[in-house]
Design a protein around this motif. Structure first.
Motif, PDB file in Angstrom:
ATOM      1  N   LEU A   1       0.830  -1.202   0.000  1.00  9.52           N
ATOM      2  CA  LEU A   1       0.000   0.000   0.000  1.00  9.52           C
ATOM      3  C   LEU A   1       0.866   1.255   0.000  1.00  9.52           C
ATOM      4  N   ALA A   2       1.943   1.237   0.753  1.00  8.67           N
ATOM      5  CA  ALA A   2       2.848   2.384   0.796  1.00  8.67           C
ATOM      6  C   ALA A   2       3.428   2.659  -0.583  1.00  8.67           C
ATOM      7  N   ARG A   3       3.809   1.604  -1.296  1.00  9.09           N
ATOM      8  CA  ARG A   3       4.351   1.777  -2.649  1.00  9.09           C
ATOM      9  C   ARG A   3       3.277   2.284  -3.601  1.00  9.09           C
ATOM     10  N   GLU A   4       2.075   1.747  -3.478  1.00  7.38           N
ATOM     11  CA  GLU A   4       0.979   2.128  -4.375  1.00  7.38           C
ATOM     12  C   GLU A   4       0.630   3.603  -4.221  1.00  7.38           C
ATOM     13  N   LEU A   5       0.596   4.091  -2.974  1.00 14.16           N
ATOM     14  CA  LEU A   5       0.185   5.468  -2.718  1.00 14.16           C
ATOM     15  C   LEU A   5       1.356   6.443  -2.697  1.00 14.16           C
ATOM     16  N   GLY A   6       2.585   5.924  -2.723  1.00 17.34           N
ATOM     17  CA  GLY A   6       3.738   6.819  -2.687  1.00 17.34           C
ATOM     18  C   GLY A   6       3.899   7.517  -1.352  1.00 17.34           C
ATOM     19  N   MET A   7       3.487   6.859  -0.286  1.00 18.94           N
ATOM     20  CA  MET A   7       3.606   7.419   1.065  1.00 18.94           C
ATOM     21  C   MET A   7       4.447   6.476   1.926  1.00 18.94           C
ATOM     22  N   PRO A   8       5.213   7.006   2.867  1.00 15.94           N
ATOM     23  CA  PRO A   8       5.894   6.121   3.812  1.00 15.94           C
ATOM     24  C   PRO A   8       4.863   5.467   4.730  1.00 15.94           C
ATOM     25  N   PRO A   9       5.147   4.250   5.233  1.00 15.46           N
ATOM     26  CA  PRO A   9       4.176   3.543   6.083  1.00 15.46           C
ATOM     27  C   PRO A   9       3.718   4.343   7.295  1.00 15.46           C
ATOM     28  N   TRP A  10       4.630   5.117   7.892  1.00 16.41           N
ATOM     29  CA  TRP A  10       4.240   5.875   9.079  1.00 16.41           C
ATOM     30  C   TRP A  10       3.172   6.914   8.740  1.00 16.41           C
ATOM     31  N   LYS A  11       3.254   7.480   7.529  1.00 11.63           N
ATOM     32  CA  LYS A  11       2.263   8.482   7.143  1.00 11.63           C
ATOM     33  C   LYS A  11       0.906   7.832   6.912  1.00 11.63           C
ATOM     34  N   ILE A  12       0.901   6.638   6.324  1.00 11.90           N
ATOM     35  CA  ILE A  12      -0.363   5.939   6.121  1.00 11.90           C
ATOM     36  C   ILE A  12      -1.023   5.656   7.466  1.00 11.90           C
ATOM     37  N   ASP A  13      -0.233   5.229   8.451  1.00  7.91           N
ATOM     38  CA  ASP A  13      -0.789   4.975   9.791  1.00  7.91           C
ATOM     39  C   ASP A  13      -1.391   6.247  10.373  1.00  7.91           C
ATOM     40  N   ARG A  14      -0.708   7.375  10.195  1.00  8.51           N
ATOM     41  CA  ARG A  14      -1.214   8.633  10.746  1.00  8.51           C
ATOM     42  C   ARG A  14      -2.494   9.060  10.033  1.00  8.51           C
ATOM     43  N   VAL A  15      -2.526   8.911   8.705  1.00  8.82           N
ATOM     44  CA  VAL A  15      -3.722   9.292   7.949  1.00  8.82           C
ATOM     45  C   VAL A  15      -4.905   8.435   8.361  1.00  8.82           C
ATOM     46  N   ARG A  16      -4.671   7.151   8.608  1.00  4.29           N
ATOM     47  CA  ARG A  16      -5.765   6.278   9.031  1.00  4.29           C
ATOM     48  C   ARG A  16      -6.365   6.748  10.359  1.00  4.29           C
ATOM     49  N   GLN A  17      -5.533   7.268  11.239  1.00  2.40           N
ATOM     50  CA  GLN A  17      -6.049   7.799  12.492  1.00  2.40           C
ATOM     51  C   GLN A  17      -6.843   9.090  12.242  1.00  2.40           C
ATOM     52  N   GLN A  18      -6.356   9.912  11.300  1.00  2.21           N
ATOM     53  CA  GLN A  18      -7.004  11.187  11.024  1.00  2.21           C
ATOM     54  C   GLN A  18      -8.334  11.020  10.283  1.00  2.21           C
ATOM     55  N   MET A  19      -8.481   9.943   9.496  1.00  2.00           N
ATOM     56  CA  MET A  19      -9.624   9.833   8.593  1.00  2.00           C
ATOM     57  C   MET A  19     -10.894   9.346   9.272  1.00  2.00           C
ATOM     58  N   ARG A  20     -10.824   8.957  10.531  1.00  3.73           N
ATOM     59  CA  ARG A  20     -12.012   8.465  11.220  1.00  3.73           C
ATOM     60  C   ARG A  20     -13.069   9.563  11.284  1.00  3.73           C
ATOM     61  N   GLY A  21     -14.238   9.265  10.764  1.00  4.80           N
ATOM     62  CA  GLY A  21     -15.313  10.246  10.768  1.00  4.80           C
ATOM     63  C   GLY A  21     -15.451  11.006   9.459  1.00  4.80           C
ATOM     64  N   TRP A  22     -14.416  10.976   8.617  1.00  2.05           N
ATOM     65  CA  TRP A  22     -14.508  11.646   7.316  1.00  2.05           C
ATOM     66  C   TRP A  22     -15.406  10.831   6.380  1.00  2.05           C
TER      67      TRP A  22
END
Length: 328
Positions: free
Chosen positions: A262-283
Motif C-alpha cells: 500500500l505504501a508503494r501504491e500510494l507513494g507514502m511512507p508507512p508511518w504516514k499511512i498509519d497517521r492518515v488512518r487515524q485522522q480519517m475516522r469520521g470523514w
C-alpha cells in the motif's frame, strides 16, 4: 488510415491514450481539444464518461453536423466497454469519419485488448500514459514540468520537492506550477523548503494535521503562528489540500493490501499511512469533496482573488476541520 500514419498529430482521426495515469490521460485529451479548437473555434466536444457509451450512440456522436463543425469525441475507460460497443468502435477506427477526432482512453492490460489491437492495426496515434513507478521517472517528470513552465530548477530542488510532496503526479504538477508562478530566479532547495517544509516553529503541515483531525481551535492558533513566522499562504493551502487528499486516497485504497504494498501504491511512507488512518475516522467522501472545494476557493483568494489571505486561510481551516469526524 495506414499503420503509423498518425505520427504525433493531435488531430489524427484516432488517438489512443493508453495507461492508468489519469493526469497524463487528461493532458492528452486537453492537447487534442486545444488543437481542434485552434483549427476550428466551434469544435463540438463530447466527453463520454466511463460506461456512458451505449450501443448505437457512437453513430449519433460521429454523424455529420448541419453546421459542419469539427468534432472531438472522448471515450473514457474504453477497456470497460461492452462487446456491442467494442464491435462498433472497431468498425469505426477502421474507417473514421472525416472532421471527427476520436480519443480512446484505455487503461492498458489484457482487458479490452482487442479494441487496442484493432486501433493500432488501423494506424491510430498512441500516447503512453503509464504510471511513473520509478524514482528516476518521477524526477524526470518534475524536471520536465519546470522546463515546460520556462523555469530553471536545481537537481536538489527537484529531489526535495519529491521528498516533500510524494509520488502523486497531480500534486507534483500542482507544486511545480505553484513554485513557477510564485517565485523568481532559479528554484533551489531553499525555495522548496520555504513552500513545502516551512520553519521548524510552525509549518503548514502542522496546521493541516490539526485541521484534518477536527481540532479547529488548535489549528487556527497554529495558523496564526505560522503566518507570524513567515509561512507562505500558498504553502499552507497546499499543505491543507495534501492532508485532505491523503485522507481520500487512503480511504479508497484496497484494504486487503499489505502495508508495504500500500505504501508503494500510494507513494507514502508507512508511518504516514498509519497517521492518515487515524485522522480519517469520521470523514466521508462528501466531506472530502466539500473540503477540497473550500480549499480551491482559498487557493484563488491567497493568489489575488481575495483581499485578505489570512481571513481566507482561517475560513479554509474552519471548513476542513468542520468536515472531520462527520461534522458539517
Amino acid at each position: 488510415m495506414p499503420k503509423n500514419a498518425a505520427g504525433n498529430d493531435p488531430l489524427a482521426p484516432v488517438t489512443l491514450a493508453v495507461g492508468p495515469e489519469e493526469l497524463l490521460v487528461d493532458r492528452v485529451v486537453g492537447a487534442v481539444i486545444a488543437a481542434a479548437r485552434a483549427a476550428d473555434p466551434d469544435t463540438d466536444v463530447r466527453d463520454v464518461p466511463p460506461g456512458g457509451l451505449q450501443p448505437g450512440s457512437l453513430d449519433e456522436l460521429t454523424s455529420p453536423s448541419l453546421f459542419a463543425e469539427r468534432k472531438v469525441i472522448v471515450v473514457r475507460a474504453a477497456q470497460d466497454c461492452g462487446s456491442d460497443v467494442v464491435k462498433e468502435l472497431k468498425a469505426y477506427v477502421a474507417s473514421p469519419a472525416e472532421g471527427t477526432v476520436l480519443v480512446l482512453a484505455h487503461a492498458g492490460g489484457a482487458k479490452g485488448k482487442a479494441l487496442l489491437d484493432a486501433a493500432r492495426k488501423a494506424g491510430a496515434r498512441e500516447v503512453a500514459c503509464a504510471k511513473l513507478t520509478k524514482p528516476a521517472e518521477r524526477l524526470a517528470f518534475v524536471k520536465a514540468e519546470f522546463r515546460t513552465a520556462g523555469r530553471s530548477a536545481t537537481e536538489d530542488a527537484c529531489r526535495a520537492l519529491l521528498d516533500s510532496v510524494g509520488s502523486d503526479l497531480r500534486e507534483l504538477a500542482s507544486a511545480c506550477s505553484q513554485l513557477a508562478a510564485d517565485t523568481e530566479g532559479t528554484i533551489d532547495e531553499a525555495v522548496v523548503a520555504t513552500y513545502y517544509t516551512g520553519r521548524a516553529e510552525s509549518t503548514g503541515f502542522q496546521v493541516a494535521d490539526l485541521a484534518v483531525a477536527g481540532r479547529t481551535a488548535e489549528a487556527l492558533g497554529q495558523l496564526r503562528w505560522a503566518l507570524a513566522v513567515g509561512e507562505k499562504p500558498t504553502g499552507i493551502v497546499y499543505a491543507l489540500a495534501s492532508g485532505v487528499r491523503a485522507i481520500g486516497r487512503v480511504a479508497t485504497a484496497d484494504r486487503g493490501m499489505r502495508p508495504a504494498d500500500l505504501a508503494r501504491e500510494l507513494g507514502m511512507p508507512p508511518w504516514k499511512i498509519d497517521r492518515v488512518r487515524q485522522q480519517m475516522r469520521g470523514w466521508t467522501g462528501d466531506g472530502v469533496a466539500r473540503a477540497l472545494s473550500a480549499l480551491a476557493e482559498a487557493d484563488a483568494a491567497v493568489k489575488g482573488a481575495g483581499g485578505d489571505p489570512a481571513y481566507a486561510l482561517e475560513r479554509a481551516v474552519v471548513a476542513v476541520a468542520g468536515q472531520a469526524r462527520g461534522r458539517r
